[in-house]
Design a protein around this motif. Sequence first.
Motif, mmCIF file in Angstrom:
data_model
loop_
_atom_site.group_PDB
_atom_site.id
_atom_site.type_symbol
_atom_site.label_atom_id
_atom_site.label_comp_id
_atom_site.label_asym_id
_atom_site.label_seq_id
_atom_site.Cartn_x
_atom_site.Cartn_y
_atom_site.Cartn_z
ATOM 1 N N GLU A 29 -38.674 15.886 33.690
ATOM 2 C CA GLU A 29 -39.764 16.830 33.512
ATOM 3 C C GLU A 29 -40.914 16.231 32.702
ATOM 4 O OE1 GLU A 29 -36.543 18.394 35.152
ATOM 5 O OE2 GLU A 29 -36.449 17.716 33.061
ATOM 6 N N ASP A 89 -34.102 13.902 39.449
ATOM 7 C CA ASP A 89 -33.953 15.153 38.706
ATOM 8 C C ASP A 89 -32.495 15.590 38.633
ATOM 9 O OD1 ASP A 89 -34.909 17.489 37.366
ATOM 10 O OD2 ASP A 89 -34.533 18.584 39.236
ATOM 11 N N GLN A 90 -32.132 16.176 37.504
ATOM 12 C CA GLN A 90 -30.864 16.863 37.334
ATOM 13 C C GLN A 90 -31.153 18.333 37.026
ATOM 14 O OE1 GLN A 90 -28.661 14.775 34.260
ATOM 15 N NE2 GLN A 90 -27.192 14.046 35.780
ATOM 16 N N ASN A 91 -30.201 19.156 37.353
ATOM 17 C CA ASN A 91 -30.393 20.587 37.106
ATOM 18 C C ASN A 91 -30.107 20.886 35.630
ATOM 19 O OD1 ASN A 91 -30.967 23.235 37.771
ATOM 20 N ND2 ASN A 91 -28.828 23.727 38.198
ATOM 21 N N ASN A 120 -32.516 22.553 33.625
ATOM 22 C CA ASN A 120 -33.407 23.604 33.153
ATOM 23 C C ASN A 120 -33.054 24.918 33.848
ATOM 24 O OD1 ASN A 120 -35.732 22.295 31.415
ATOM 25 N ND2 ASN A 120 -35.360 20.903 33.151
ATOM 26 N N ASP A 162 -37.201 22.338 36.815
ATOM 27 C CA ASP A 162 -36.654 21.304 37.679
ATOM 28 C C ASP A 162 -37.462 21.197 38.959
ATOM 29 O OD1 ASP A 162 -34.567 20.587 35.928
ATOM 30 O OD2 ASP A 162 -33.433 22.378 36.557
ATOM 31 N N ASN A 184 -33.062 21.844 42.992
ATOM 32 C CA ASN A 184 -32.704 22.386 41.677
ATOM 33 C C ASN A 184 -33.641 23.494 41.237
ATOM 34 O OD1 ASN A 184 -30.560 20.587 41.368
ATOM 35 N ND2 ASN A 184 -31.906 18.994 40.537
ATOM 36 N N GLY A 221 -28.949 24.269 41.914
ATOM 37 C CA GLY A 221 -28.321 23.038 41.467
ATOM 38 C C GLY A 221 -26.831 23.013 41.738
ATOM 39 N N THR A 273 -43.097 20.680 36.790
ATOM 40 C CA THR A 273 -42.238 21.825 37.076
ATOM 41 C C THR A 273 -42.572 22.410 38.424
ATOM 42 O OG1 THR A 273 -43.777 23.245 35.907
ATOM 43 C CG2 THR A 273 -41.948 22.325 34.651
#
Length: 792
Positions: free
Chosen positions: A511, A542-544, A546, A584, A588, A637, A772
Amino acid sequence: MVTKVCGWCVCNSFFWSLGDALIEVRYSVPEEMQRGSAIGNVARDLGIDVTELVRRNARVVAEGSRQFCELSTETGSLLVSERMDREELCVQSAPCVLQFQLLLENPLKVYSLLLDIQDINDNSPTFENGQIELELLESTDLGRRFPLESAHDPDIGANSVQHYQLSENEYFALEMYTQVDRNAYPELVLKKPLDRENQADHFLTLSGVDGGRPFRSGAASIHIHVLDANDNVPVFGQSVYKVSVQENSPRGTVLVKLNATDLDSGIYGEISYSFNHMPDKMRGVVEVDHVTGEVKVMVALDYEQASSHELDLQAKDGGGQSSHCKLIIDVIDVNDNSPVIVVKSTTSTVPEDASPGTMVALLHVYDLDTGTSGWVTCKISDDVPFKLVSEVKNYFMLVIDGVLDREKCPHYNITMTAVDAGTPPLFSSKTVAITITDVNDNPPIFRHSDYSIKFVENQPQGTLVIKVRAEDADEGQNARILYSLPEDAASHLSINAETGEIFTLRPFDYESSTHFHVQVMARDEGRPSFTSTCTVQIFIADQNDNAPVVLYPVQLDGYLAHDIVPRAAPADYLVTKVVVIDADAGYNAWLSYRIVKATQPNLFSIGLHCGEIRTLRPFAEGEEIKQTLIISVSDNGLESLSATATVNIIIEDGLPIIDELVAHDTDKLHGNSDLTLYLIMALAAMSSLFLVLIIGVVYMRLCRYRYMYRSTTNLPVFPPTYGPPGYSDVSCFNTLQKDDQYNSFLTTGSWKRDFRFGSDFVDLDMLNKRGTSLHVGGHSATRAKLLVPHKL
């Protein structure tokens, strides 16, 4: 005595034309000097600074295998290092000269040194036979001459035999006889008649005296037997026999056949041949047949040891009478010696940046043969970056003749071949090994100029990102590579300077930044050093991490906005919309909405992905005025994150119904029919394309002026904290409760799930920088654009 000679230099039948004058220094020294005796000061005679002798590795090199003298680098004097015997070195030859070279390196300079070995009287005259036997008839005439054996003295000149002396007696006198070769021989002359009956034996002493100071002498005893009637002596056909023979002639080769006659008969006429004097070096080399007089080779003659030999022979009859002759043997040179290559100086290692012309080896090449057999050519193969240069007689310099590259060829075995001009030619070879040492002339080279890697965010500190690798064609320290990163990357990444492994210094946040561009530099440790760079592209995945955030309705303690809906609203009437964002990206940030709790079930529904809350049926009389819905919003996610929102809805009588907030099936059917019509028209004929475009333009213009009107109680209310300064409500119903006036940018039909924006807008800083995704109107959009105020 110092002599300087310029121009053409002659040695071993080699003629060398020198560009520069060749300085030749000649010293005269007596033989048998003691070891360590000074011959002369070479440095002073040649004008060389003594300090240069050590620095330039000065040394004296002999032409042959024996050195005899050496150079004192401290004083510059030439010293005797080995006993010099003129008789051993030169036999009877005069003059006796030894040749040397004075070598100085860096740069190469050669001086010729000649030692003239002077004879000293160190040998006494000797007779081959210490006892001379003569048999004379008593009838021998007065004045008769009888040749005697001459004395031999290895010395020459005045130090050799000068005269002879005979012991005192009354019968014989001594006289000298000179032959055609100017050699003098003693002869015994009878001066008083012999009388066997009175004296049958006479004993005399013959002495040979040289001319040395002091003189030396040698003696032989003469025993004379008085006989009866042998009055003729043998007579040779020639007083001097001269023959020529090739060296290395096989054993048994007849050199000459002697011929002597004696007028006597019987035993007094029988002649026996023998050597009168045989030098030590010729003993066993030639022999004479006592009966036939044939002189034969018994051991191969060597021209290089002596080019000619002089031998004394005698013919003696049975009565003891004898005569003498001389045999001169001229040895003819043949090509029986291969050229000799002597490496006088060599450099085993050469840097690859050495300039052409640099000397790496000094060779002394010579051939002991003479004439054309002694002419030598020297060459090396053509496929090496070296060549031979000769500026001084008998010496060749091996110099660089090209560009050296250790990376292509680190080692050379250079074979030098010397060939003489004899028939058949003889050759010899010598191999010089040269190793090329490395210099830093190659930069590091990365295997790839660009590296791309996808790296998941939130990895712990010290996680390996990628390993880069560069290679250097040099070796050793020049090939040792160190890796480094620029300063702007030092806050996020670190690199192992030796292995090229890149690690994280802190976890990445998708982010905050989705991409890193890093320049990696590789530097070798040579002097000077070389560098190269490669580009590493790091794409953050990206990872989940948020959870969704509810923007509307505002969820504040003690305050919750109310949405108002007319009691007469039909089914599928748009009540309000839940606005949620997820920091994300991609899947996600794909949000799903559902109602988890409601005051009255089956009264409201929410769009699965758009968040629009609509009525499921018309309101009935008596239903509660206030309805509360609890909405759960979940992302997509792998490990889903969720948030909840509470929506308060007030049912109010008397409010007008806005038709555009009602979804009509006819509109949907009309839209579908229009789409089908467009598809049919496109497939039917390309010519109708222009007409379709015109219709589309007109349609868009018509839609431009369609606005939605809602009461202030029916529209979402955004607190000031959810927008940037100056952000205001655009609904014209003051739902943002700001006094400033703004141009309005309104939505089109909400059921079409899109927004209409004005031309003036700006990115929301927080969302744009963090990358975002704002879920608005049922669509997930990265870096969503929000409305921007335009003051009147």
